[in-house]
Each structure stands twice: as C-alpha cells, then as structure tokens.
Write a protein that holds these residues in place. Structure first.
Motif, PDB file in Angstrom:
ATOM      1  N   ARG A  30       0.823  -1.209   0.000  1.00 19.02           N
ATOM      2  CA  ARG A  30       0.000   0.000   0.000  1.00 19.02           C
ATOM      3  C   ARG A  30       0.861   1.265   0.000  1.00 19.02           C
ATOM      4  O   ARG A  30       0.540   2.233  -0.693  1.00 19.02           O
ATOM      5  CB  ARG A  30      -0.977  -0.011   1.181  1.00 19.02           C
ATOM      6  N   LEU A  31       1.954   1.240   0.743  1.00 19.33           N
ATOM      7  CA  LEU A  31       2.860   2.394   0.740  1.00 19.33           C
ATOM      8  C   LEU A  31       3.452   2.613  -0.647  1.00 19.33           C
ATOM      9  O   LEU A  31       3.567   3.750  -1.117  1.00 19.33           O
ATOM     10  CB  LEU A  31       3.979   2.201   1.756  1.00 19.33           C
ATOM     11  N   ASN A  32       3.819   1.533  -1.309  1.00 12.40           N
ATOM     12  CA  ASN A  32       4.373   1.655  -2.661  1.00 12.40           C
ATOM     13  C   ASN A  32       3.333   2.128  -3.661  1.00 12.40           C
ATOM     14  O   ASN A  32       3.633   2.934  -4.545  1.00 12.40           O
ATOM     15  CB  ASN A  32       4.996   0.331  -3.105  1.00 12.40           C
ATOM     16  N   LEU A  33       2.109   1.647  -3.539  1.00 13.73           N
ATOM     17  CA  LEU A  33       1.044   2.104  -4.421  1.00 13.73           C
ATOM     18  C   LEU A  33       0.802   3.598  -4.231  1.00 13.73           C
ATOM     19  O   LEU A  33       0.613   4.343  -5.200  1.00 13.73           O
ATOM     20  CB  LEU A  33      -0.247   1.314  -4.183  1.00 13.73           C
ATOM     21  N   ASP A  34       0.821   4.056  -2.984  1.00 15.77           N
ATOM     22  CA  ASP A  34       0.668   5.480  -2.702  1.00 15.77           C
ATOM     23  C   ASP A  34       1.814   6.275  -3.323  1.00 15.77           C
ATOM     24  O   ASP A  34       1.600   7.352  -3.891  1.00 15.77           O
ATOM     25  CB  ASP A  34       0.607   5.703  -1.193  1.00 15.77           C
ATOM     26  N   ALA A  35       3.015   5.743  -3.256  1.00 15.68           N
ATOM     27  CA  ALA A  35       4.178   6.415  -3.854  1.00 15.68           C
ATOM     28  C   ALA A  35       4.022   6.524  -5.371  1.00 15.68           C
ATOM     29  O   ALA A  35       4.408   7.537  -5.969  1.00 15.68           O
ATOM     30  CB  ALA A  35       5.463   5.677  -3.489  1.00 15.68           C
ATOM     31  N   ILE A  36       3.448   5.513  -5.990  1.00 12.95           N
ATOM     32  CA  ILE A  36       3.218   5.552  -7.438  1.00 12.95           C
ATOM     33  C   ILE A  36       2.257   6.683  -7.785  1.00 12.95           C
ATOM     34  O   ILE A  36       2.496   7.458  -8.720  1.00 12.95           O
ATOM     35  CB  ILE A  36       2.673   4.199  -7.940  1.00 12.95           C
ATOM     36  N   VAL A  37       1.176   6.793  -7.023  1.00 12.71           N
ATOM     37  CA  VAL A  37       0.202   7.859  -7.281  1.00 12.71           C
ATOM     38  C   VAL A  37       0.851   9.230  -7.119  1.00 12.71           C
ATOM     39  O   VAL A  37       0.676  10.122  -7.954  1.00 12.71           O
ATOM     40  CB  VAL A  37      -1.030   7.718  -6.357  1.00 12.71           C
ATOM     41  N   GLU A  38       1.617   9.410  -6.048  1.00  7.47           N
ATOM     42  CA  GLU A  38       2.266  10.705  -5.821  1.00  7.47           C
ATOM     43  C   GLU A  38       3.284  11.017  -6.906  1.00  7.47           C
ATOM     44  O   GLU A  38       3.400  12.157  -7.350  1.00  7.47           O
ATOM     45  CB  GLU A  38       2.918  10.747  -4.439  1.00  7.47           C
ATOM     46  N   TYR A  39       4.005  10.018  -7.368  1.00  8.53           N
ATOM     47  CA  TYR A  39       4.971  10.205  -8.452  1.00  8.53           C
ATOM     48  C   TYR A  39       4.246  10.652  -9.722  1.00  8.53           C
ATOM     49  O   TYR A  39       4.667  11.601 -10.387  1.00  8.53           O
ATOM     50  CB  TYR A  39       5.745   8.907  -8.692  1.00  8.53           C
ATOM     51  N   MET A  40       3.161   9.973 -10.040  1.00  5.14           N
ATOM     52  CA  MET A  40       2.394  10.359 -11.229  1.00  5.14           C
ATOM     53  C   MET A  40       1.831  11.770 -11.067  1.00  5.14           C
ATOM     54  O   MET A  40       1.893  12.575 -12.000  1.00  5.14           O
ATOM     55  CB  MET A  40       1.261   9.358 -11.489  1.00  5.14           C
ATOM     56  N   ARG A  41       1.297  12.075  -9.873  1.00  9.30           N
ATOM     57  CA  ARG A  41       0.699  13.393  -9.628  1.00  9.30           C
ATOM     58  C   ARG A  41       1.719  14.516  -9.846  1.00  9.30           C
ATOM     59  O   ARG A  41       1.410  15.547 -10.432  1.00  9.30           O
ATOM     60  CB  ARG A  41       0.135  13.455  -8.211  1.00  9.30           C
ATOM     61  N   ARG A  42       2.931  14.298  -9.381  1.00 10.96           N
ATOM     62  CA  ARG A  42       3.978  15.319  -9.544  1.00 10.96           C
ATOM     63  C   ARG A  42       4.392  15.505 -10.998  1.00 10.96           C
ATOM     64  O   ARG A  42       4.927  16.558 -11.355  1.00 10.96           O
ATOM     65  CB  ARG A  42       5.201  14.947  -8.713  1.00 10.96           C
ATOM     66  N   HIS A  43       4.157  14.510 -11.826  1.00 14.92           N
ATOM     67  CA  HIS A  43       4.600  14.597 -13.209  1.00 14.92           C
ATOM     68  C   HIS A  43       3.528  15.057 -14.194  1.00 14.92           C
ATOM     69  O   HIS A  43       3.831  15.301 -15.358  1.00 14.92           O
ATOM     70  CB  HIS A  43       5.219  13.262 -13.643  1.00 14.92           C
ATOM     71  N   VAL A  44       2.304  15.221 -13.726  1.00 13.20           N
ATOM     72  CA  VAL A  44       1.258  15.762 -14.600  1.00 13.20           C
ATOM     73  C   VAL A  44       1.608  17.192 -15.014  1.00 13.20           C
ATOM     74  O   VAL A  44       1.604  17.502 -16.216  1.00 13.20           O
ATOM     75  CB  VAL A  44      -0.141  15.681 -13.940  1.00 13.20           C
TER      76      VAL A  44
ATOM     77  N   GLU B  48      -4.758  10.778 -18.470  1.00 12.56           N
ATOM     78  CA  GLU B  48      -3.985   9.559 -18.226  1.00 12.56           C
ATOM     79  C   GLU B  48      -3.854   9.303 -16.731  1.00 12.56           C
ATOM     80  O   GLU B  48      -3.997   8.168 -16.276  1.00 12.56           O
ATOM     81  CB  GLU B  48      -2.594   9.671 -18.846  1.00 12.56           C
ATOM     82  N   PHE B  49      -3.597  10.370 -15.973  1.00 17.65           N
ATOM     83  CA  PHE B  49      -3.477  10.234 -14.523  1.00 17.65           C
ATOM     84  C   PHE B  49      -4.742   9.617 -13.945  1.00 17.65           C
ATOM     85  O   PHE B  49      -4.685   8.660 -13.167  1.00 17.65           O
ATOM     86  CB  PHE B  49      -3.189  11.583 -13.868  1.00 17.65           C
ATOM     87  N   LYS B  50      -5.901  10.157 -14.326  1.00 17.26           N
ATOM     88  CA  LYS B  50      -7.171   9.641 -13.815  1.00 17.26           C
ATOM     89  C   LYS B  50      -7.359   8.171 -14.184  1.00 17.26           C
ATOM     90  O   LYS B  50      -7.834   7.377 -13.371  1.00 17.26           O
ATOM     91  CB  LYS B  50      -8.332  10.476 -14.340  1.00 17.26           C
ATOM     92  N   LYS B  51      -6.985   7.826 -15.406  1.00 18.10           N
ATOM     93  CA  LYS B  51      -7.121   6.444 -15.860  1.00 18.10           C
ATOM     94  C   LYS B  51      -6.228   5.514 -15.041  1.00 18.10           C
ATOM     95  O   LYS B  51      -6.679   4.482 -14.537  1.00 18.10           O
ATOM     96  CB  LYS B  51      -6.748   6.349 -17.339  1.00 18.10           C
ATOM     97  N   TYR B  52      -4.978   5.883 -14.875  1.00 14.72           N
ATOM     98  CA  TYR B  52      -4.019   5.012 -14.203  1.00 14.72           C
ATOM     99  C   TYR B  52      -4.198   4.979 -12.692  1.00 14.72           C
ATOM    100  O   TYR B  52      -3.980   3.961 -12.053  1.00 14.72           O
ATOM    101  CB  TYR B  52      -2.587   5.390 -14.580  1.00 14.72           C
ATOM    102  N   VAL B  53      -4.621   6.096 -12.116  1.00 18.70           N
ATOM    103  CA  VAL B  53      -4.840   6.103 -10.670  1.00 18.70           C
ATOM    104  C   VAL B  53      -6.013   5.184 -10.321  1.00 18.70           C
ATOM    105  O   VAL B  53      -6.045   4.607  -9.228  1.00 18.70           O
ATOM    106  CB  VAL B  53      -5.026   7.538 -10.125  1.00 18.70           C
TER     107      VAL B  53
END
Length: 82
Positions: free
Chosen positions: A17-31, A40-45
C-alpha cells in the motif's frame, strides 16, 4: 493459516500500500511537467486504486481470521473509564 504467517502477510500488504501510494504521488507530480496528462493520470490512478482496494480486502480477511492482529487504529472506540 497460522497467526504469525497472517501477521507477516499483513505487514507485507502494508508495504504494498505504501508503494502504491508512492506511485500515485509520483504520477501526480509529473502531470504538471507534461510527462502524463490529467486524463492519463485519472485512468491510471483508477488501476492503482483497484489494487489498493484488493490489499485492504485481503488485510480485512486476515483481521477477521485473527482479530488480535488488527491494528489499534482500526479497532472501534473503547468506552472511556471514569
């Protein structure tokens, strides 16, 4: 399933769960940088959310089998003593 085995699995699920959260935050910072569109963010999140839900369901089943491994913050409020 043995209790200690369930406890270890739940601990590993917490790490997932911590890693999944890190993935979301990484994607969020790169939008805003243009590496990922908002669509794409909405789709992948959504996919990450489904994975997160699966880990929570798994942990919930472990807590049902072994109530004593349920984290304190997930237990109901206890009556206050006077």
């Amino acid at each position: 399933m043995k209790r200690d085995f369930a406890l270890r699995i739940d601990s590993l699920l917490g790490g997932v769960r911590l890693n999944l959260d890190a993935i979301v935050e990484y994607m969020r910072r790169h939008v805003p940088k243009g590496d990922l569109s908002e669509e794409e963010f909405k789709k992948y999140v959504h996919f990450v959310g489904m994975s997160m839900y699966g880990t929570i369901e798994f942990s919930t089943e472990l807590y049902r089998l072994f109530p004593d491994i349920t984290p304190e913050e997930l237990k109901g409020e206890r009556p206050k003593s006077n």
